[in-house]
Design a protein around this motif. Structure first.
Motif, PDB file in Angstrom:
ATOM      1  N   VAL A 171       0.720  -1.143  -0.159  1.00 25.06           N
ATOM      2  CA  VAL A 171       0.212  -0.109  -0.170  1.00 25.06           C
ATOM      3  C   VAL A 171       0.544   1.416  -0.120  1.00 25.06           C
ATOM      4  O   VAL A 171       0.951   2.738  -0.917  1.00 25.06           O
ATOM      5  N   ASP A 174       2.148   2.102  -3.666  1.00 26.93           N
ATOM      6  CA  ASP A 174       1.071   2.635  -4.170  1.00 26.93           C
ATOM      7  C   ASP A 174       0.956   4.134  -3.955  1.00 26.93           C
ATOM      8  O   ASP A 174       0.337   5.050  -5.240  1.00 26.93           O
ATOM      9  N   GLU A 175       0.801   4.002  -3.112  1.00 26.56           N
ATOM     10  CA  GLU A 175       0.654   5.793  -2.384  1.00 26.56           C
ATOM     11  C   GLU A 175       1.778   6.705  -2.831  1.00 26.56           C
ATOM     12  O   GLU A 175       1.858   7.641  -2.965  1.00 26.56           O
ATOM     13  N   LEU A 214      -1.737  10.895  -3.500  1.00 27.42           N
ATOM     14  CA  LEU A 214      -2.982   9.985  -3.150  1.00 27.42           C
ATOM     15  C   LEU A 214      -2.247  10.768  -1.180  1.00 27.42           C
ATOM     16  O   LEU A 214      -3.187  10.055  -0.333  1.00 27.42           O
ATOM     17  N   TRP A 239      -6.704   6.348  -6.518  1.00 24.92           N
ATOM     18  CA  TRP A 239      -6.703   6.333  -4.560  1.00 24.92           C
ATOM     19  C   TRP A 239      -7.484   4.571  -4.469  1.00 24.92           C
ATOM     20  O   TRP A 239      -7.513   3.978  -3.416  1.00 24.92           O
ATOM     21  N   ARG A 242      -5.958   0.914  -4.450  1.00 28.27           N
ATOM     22  CA  ARG A 242      -4.096   0.685  -3.527  1.00 28.27           C
ATOM     23  C   ARG A 242      -4.155  -0.872  -3.480  1.00 28.27           C
ATOM     24  O   ARG A 242      -5.102  -0.992  -3.193  1.00 28.27           O
ATOM     25  N   GLY A 243      -2.741  -1.259  -3.740  1.00 22.89           N
ATOM     26  CA  GLY A 243      -2.947  -1.981  -3.407  1.00 22.89           C
ATOM     27  C   GLY A 243      -3.578  -3.494  -3.848  1.00 22.89           C
ATOM     28  O   GLY A 243      -3.598  -4.588  -3.794  1.00 22.89           O
ATOM     29  N   GLY A 247      -2.890  -0.951  -9.338  1.00 21.27           N
ATOM     30  CA  GLY A 247      -2.378   0.539  -8.638  1.00 21.27           C
ATOM     31  C   GLY A 247      -0.701   0.505  -9.484  1.00 21.27           C
ATOM     32  O   GLY A 247      -0.439  -0.086  -9.862  1.00 21.27           O
ATOM     33  N   THR A 253       1.819  -5.201  -6.113  1.00 24.60           N
ATOM     34  CA  THR A 253       1.770  -4.857  -5.162  1.00 24.60           C
ATOM     35  C   THR A 253       0.699  -5.517  -4.850  1.00 24.60           C
ATOM     36  O   THR A 253      -0.390  -4.587  -4.125  1.00 24.60           O
ATOM     37  N   HIS A 591      -6.892  -2.396  -0.201  1.00 24.02           N
ATOM     38  CA  HIS A 591      -5.742  -0.969   1.230  1.00 24.02           C
ATOM     39  C   HIS A 591      -6.358  -1.009   2.257  1.00 24.02           C
ATOM     40  O   HIS A 591      -5.884  -0.130   2.973  1.00 24.02           O
TER      41      HIS A 591
END
Length: 678
Positions: A171, A174-175, A214, A239, A242-243, A247, A253, A591
């Motif tokens: 996570v 990705d963020e 993000l 958004w 993510r995960g 992402g 990920t 996420h």
């Protein structure tokens, strides 16, 4: 081993983070694990009969060095991660799990604790409570298992440590990796304060122009104000992805295989301990006790929340069509039309409000509220922390040191998202006693220029108060033993102090005193203040629905047999609820860090709502006195909630404070949903 890791020499007992290097940690973990195992062996092999002092109290102090090391290391991986720390985190997670299993499932240690428990009636109340909690903790860790079951439990704990660590890092990747440039001709609707934040985010990454990341304090207002619907969709999908493998990090990920395995292993772990499923295991020591009790509470709130949300969806769909967009209302539309309605109905202009909600003013409000309620005093001092912008305060009362408080408020690419409270040390009375070192970590948007005011949204200001409510639970803790100090309480009780403290932000006298314009120093106009407070419940149908979706999916994941396809299970639960299509879960499964970055909130995301029932009722105790700062009620709150930690069961503490059980009506009224009940 670098001695600074366990023997802190900084101001007021803080670690000297400037003297600790990444390469120090491997040797430190080797030494601290060795020391902790030697201490445990000495307790287990002690030939003397088991007593509270040589067994329970000895266990309580046996891992001080390891605890200090972990406090530093996991603080750094959360606030300022880097590849070296992430690599070590992956390596150390199974080692720590294996160590925990070795200690907690040692039959000699278990036998000694049982022996003390059998004669615990003669102990002092806190010592008896600690003995009960220690025995319960060992049983729940698998200490009573034997043979192959014992070995399997150890293997499960080790594997789960690896999976939850990988989940967290995926996570974060990705963020960190997603950045969306927004061209100058795509800025329609974006207020100046948001453009400044977007330019600051671009500058931080060495980019020109303005970007969306993000960071919640950036992407949420972008979704609220951006008129370009296509860009809103790109931002929202990033958004939500993510995960998921879709992402910024791509397939590497993808958390879904991890989630599937986590759920299966948790179920197996619970059954090894004699529970029907993981929810039954997890809820057994909590206030709720059973999954059915949790579901009953959540569904009482779901019905009025979704009724309000459906009405809002109809209104927003009409607005969407009026703008010439055919088709259904989508998740990337909701915040945009909700914010437009909020501005129109309450005459709220965020650009007008933000200068009054600057970070320094709101920190002042947080501290002054604690001074008026509990007599605390704050003095900022210089300390070598992990980044220059992190800050430290000494907290005293009547000249006595109560705690050290550290605040790290701004988002960074190296920082995990969200906001949290944690401790470097907890309060106790062992020896000469120790005061808590408490941290609040947030992810507010930093100012465009260093030294310029940092502006908060109304939601950010609530977050600031919320996390300091957790801090107060640690600061005012007054118990003997560290393992039941501060926030070491039932999961569905821990959010009571934090959510309760948010109520003071909305008190006119707090805003009148502290919401001062960052440039002129002028007070927040009363009319604007009242409109701002009234607008606080403007979109509670959405906020309550998206939260409940996540809480009910979490509960469903851990009841009965584990899902072979978590995303299919998520869809099944939402369909059965009749969840609005334009309101996805607040935290989608890939996420859902509360649930899958560790066991903390697994089967426990409901706890925010459970605690909110109590916090709404607790604040009414002040309102019944006609004074939000009533000294008698504040003293009672400290005496029975904030100072007691886990020295008594949570339901007993609540009854001693409020002298009655809480009901859901104050919660519905506080969220503006009482009229939507059906």
């Amino acid at each position: 081993m670098n001695p600074e890791i366990t023997h802190w020499s900084g101001p007021q007992g803080l670690p000297r983070f400037d003297l600790i290097k990444d390469e120090d940690f491997p040797a430190a973990f080797d030494q601290c694990l060795t020391d902790a195992e030697a201490a445990a062996e000495a307790i287990a092999a002690n030939p003397a009969p088991a007593t509270f002092a040589n067994t329970i109290a000895a266990i309580e102090t046996s891992e001080e060095g390891l605890n200090r090391l972990c406090a530093i290391f996991y603080t750094l991986t959360g606030v300022d991660s880097n590849p070296a720390r992430e690599k070590l985190q992956r390596e150390i997670a199974p080692r720590l799990a294996a160590h925990g299993s070795k200690i907690s499932m040692d039959p000699r240690l278990f036998a000694r604790v049982q022996a003390v428990a059998e004669t615990a009636e003669g102990l002092a109340p806190e010592d008896r409570r600690l003995t009960e909690l220690t025995l319960r903790g060992l049983r729940r860790a698998g200490a009573a298992l034997t043979g192959a079951d014992r070995e399997r439990m150890a293997a499960l704990r080790e594997r789960l440590a690896v999976l939850t660590t990988d989940f967290t890092q995926n996570v974060l990747t990705d963020e960190r990796d997603f950045v969306m440039s927004v061209a100058d001709d795509k800025l329609a609707g974006l207020p100046d304060w948001l453009l400044r934040a977007m330019r600051a985010a671009a500058k931080e990454r060495g980019m020109a122009g303005q970007v969306v990341t993000l960071n919640r304090s950036l992407i949420v207002p972008f979704l609220e104000y951006a008129e370009d619907r296509a860009l809103r969709e790109v931002a929202w999908r990033a958004w939500g992805a993510r995960g998921s493998g879709a992402g910024a990090g791509g397939e590497k990920t993808d958390n879904l295989p991890l989630v599937t395995e986590i759920l299966a292993l948790r179920h197996e772990r619970a059954q090894l301990l004699g529970y029907a499923d993981f929810a039954a295991y997890k809820l057994d020591p909590e206030m709720a006790k059973t999954a059915q009790n949790v579901e009953d509470l959540l569904m009482q709130v779901w019905k009025p929340a979704v009724a309000r949300a459906n009405l809002d969806a109809e209104a927003f769909t009409q607005a969407l069509h009026a703008d010439g967009v055919n088709g259904a209302l989508e998740p990337w539309d909701w915040r945009f039309y909700a914010e437009r309605r909020r501005r129109a109905e309450h005459e709220i202009d965020e650009a007008e409000v933000k200068p009054y909600l600057n970070l320094e003013a709101m920190i002042g409000a947080v501290f002054d509220t604690a001074t008026r309620l509990f007599g605390l005093e704050f003095r900022e001092f210089e300390a070598p922390l992990w980044v220059p912008e992190a800050r430290a305060w000494e907290i005293t009362r009547d000249g006595k040191l109560m705690a050290i408080f550290v605040g790290d408020y701004f988002a960074r690419p190296s920082k995990r998202s969200g906001a949290w409270c944690s401790t470097l040390t907890q309060q106790d009375k062992i020896g000469g006693g120790h005061r808590a070192i408490v941290m609040n970590i947030c992810n507010f948007t930093p100012p465009e220029q260093p030294g310029a005011p940092a502006y908060l949204s109304w939601d950010d200001a609530h977050t600031l108060f919320h996390e300091f409510g957790h801090a107060l639970h640690n600061i005012l803790s007054d118990v003997t033993w560290p393992s039941m100090s501060g926030t070491s309480v039932a999961r569905d009780f821990v959010e009571l102090p934090s959510q309760l403290y948010e109520h003071w932000l909305e008190q006119p006298e707090v805003l009148d005193r502290h919401a001062r314009h960052a440039e002129t120093g002028a007070a927040l106009p009363a009319a604007l203040r009242d409109r701002m407070i009234a607008a606080g419940n403007a979109d509670q149908g959405f906020a309550t629905t998206e939260y409940l979706e996540s809480a009910l999916v979490d509960l469903a994941f851990h009841r009965g047999e584990p899902a072979a396809d978590p995303m299919a299970k998520q869809a099944e639960v939402l369909a059965a609820l009749g969840a609005p299509a334009a309101i996805p879960m607040r935290h989608a499964t890939p996420h859902f860090a509360h649930v899958f970055s560790g066991d903390g909130y697994s089967s426990g995301y409901y706890s925010y709502m459970w605690s909110e029932v109590m916090d709404a009722d607790a604040f009414e105790a002040f309102m019944e006195k006609g004074d939000a700062f009533d000294p008698e009620t504040a003293a009672k709150l400290e005496q029975w909630i904030l100072s007691k930690g886990d020295s008594l069961p949570a339901d007993e503490l609540w009854l001693k404070f409020r002298e009655r059980k809480p009901g859901v009506h104050a919660l519905l009224r506080g969220r503006g949903l009482e009229t939507a009940r059906s």
